[in-house]
Design a protein around this motif. Sequence first.
Motif, PDB file in Angstrom:
ATOM      1  N   UNK A  75       0.840  -1.197   0.000  1.00 44.18           N
ATOM      2  CA  UNK A  75       0.000   0.000   0.000  1.00 44.18           C
ATOM      3  C   UNK A  75       0.880   1.255   0.000  1.00 44.18           C
ATOM      4  N   UNK A  76       0.503   2.221  -0.808  1.00 42.02           N
ATOM      5  CA  UNK A  76       1.231   3.493  -0.900  1.00 42.02           C
ATOM      6  C   UNK A  76       0.403   4.523  -0.118  1.00 42.02           C
ATOM      7  N   UNK A  77       1.069   5.377   0.653  1.00 43.77           N
ATOM      8  CA  UNK A  77       0.268   6.307   1.473  1.00 43.77           C
ATOM      9  C   UNK A  77      -0.331   7.446   0.647  1.00 43.77           C
ATOM     10  N   UNK A  78       0.419   7.971  -0.304  1.00 47.89           N
ATOM     11  CA  UNK A  78      -0.090   9.138  -1.044  1.00 47.89           C
ATOM     12  C   UNK A  78       0.176   9.008  -2.540  1.00 47.89           C
ATOM     13  N   UNK A  79      -0.831   9.360  -3.315  1.00 53.58           N
ATOM     14  CA  UNK A  79      -0.701   9.429  -4.774  1.00 53.58           C
ATOM     15  C   UNK A  79      -0.949  10.870  -5.195  1.00 53.58           C
ATOM     16  N   UNK A  80      -0.001  11.434  -5.940  1.00 52.97           N
ATOM     17  CA  UNK A  80      -0.116  12.835  -6.380  1.00 52.97           C
ATOM     18  C   UNK A  80      -0.309  12.855  -7.895  1.00 52.97           C
ATOM     19  N   UNK A  81      -1.387  13.489  -8.348  1.00 49.55           N
ATOM     20  CA  UNK A  81      -1.641  13.529  -9.792  1.00 49.55           C
ATOM     21  C   UNK A  81      -2.488  14.752 -10.144  1.00 49.55           C
ATOM     22  N   UNK A  82      -2.451  15.121 -11.404  1.00 47.31           N
ATOM     23  CA  UNK A  82      -3.271  16.217 -11.909  1.00 47.31           C
ATOM     24  C   UNK A  82      -4.636  15.718 -12.338  1.00 47.31           C
ATOM     25  N   UNK A  83      -5.393  16.603 -13.003  1.00 41.68           N
ATOM     26  CA  UNK A  83      -6.715  16.225 -13.518  1.00 41.68           C
ATOM     27  C   UNK A  83      -7.060  17.150 -14.676  1.00 41.68           C
ATOM     28  N   UNK A  84      -7.934  16.660 -15.531  1.00 42.67           N
ATOM     29  CA  UNK A  84      -8.444  17.513 -16.605  1.00 42.67           C
ATOM     30  C   UNK A  84      -9.660  18.286 -16.116  1.00 42.67           C
ATOM     31  N   UNK A  85     -10.417  17.695 -15.200  1.00 43.43           N
ATOM     32  CA  UNK A  85     -11.522  18.387 -14.521  1.00 43.43           C
ATOM     33  C   UNK A  85     -11.667  17.790 -13.130  1.00 43.43           C
ATOM     34  N   UNK A  86     -12.066  18.632 -12.201  1.00 39.78           N
ATOM     35  CA  UNK A  86     -12.406  18.131 -10.859  1.00 39.78           C
ATOM     36  C   UNK A  86     -13.632  18.892 -10.386  1.00 39.78           C
TER      37      UNK A  86
END
Length: 223
Positions: A75-86
């Motif tokens: 398990x990874x504690x944090x995933x950082x990513x962008x988005x096209x819409x939120x």
Amino acid sequence: MNQDELKTLVGQAALQYVVPGEIVGVGTGSTVNKFIDALATMKDRIRGAVSSSNASTERLKALGIPVFDSNEVGQISVYIDGADEIDNQGFMIKGGGAALTREKIVAAQSSQFVCIADESKLVDVLGRFPVPVEVIPMATQRLLRQFAGMGGTARVRLKDGRPLVTDNGQHILDVKGLQISDPLRFESEINQWPGVVTVGVFAHQKAAVCLLGTTGGVKILEF
Ligand code: 5RP
């Protein structure tokens, strides 16, 4: 501040969510590139990263950040990513960079999704940005008809005049004209269509936090 500066701002702000001594999940895109550049400043304080694309892997390695296969880590504690819409619940459209399948895989392996985006990405209802869908090429023509049947207009994404091939060897459809008022249901339904690898609506793997770059600074949205 221009859009590029806002991306730099949130890319740097995301460092506060990286857990020292651990492996961080890393997304894909121009905003994530800013995060990767910032992450290099603390590379001696993390074990490394799990990456969601060949492009991010190359950038991470070039900066001396070790990259692990997702099967090598738990398990990874944090995933950082962008988005096209939120939207204001943390539901997102992703896949503008064609990395949606691996992004969803790493997000599913992570306890917290931290979205980094400039303020142009915040919407009331998902669907202004064409929804990316990774598909098995054999199913393309039927899937184009199925999207037309729900009121959308789907096109095969091209690169240099030919269908773009993803890191997984598949194609991308971009679907315009959909108003996604129930992202959880939409994601579940499309994912069941034979030939769909992944739909770029991230509702079951939604963001827990969004660091939104605004001209007034970084706004933290928690969902
Ligand atoms: C890639 C993605 C990206 O996160 C999304 O397209 C946003 O990219 P950018 O930060 O370049 O605006 O989903 O598949």
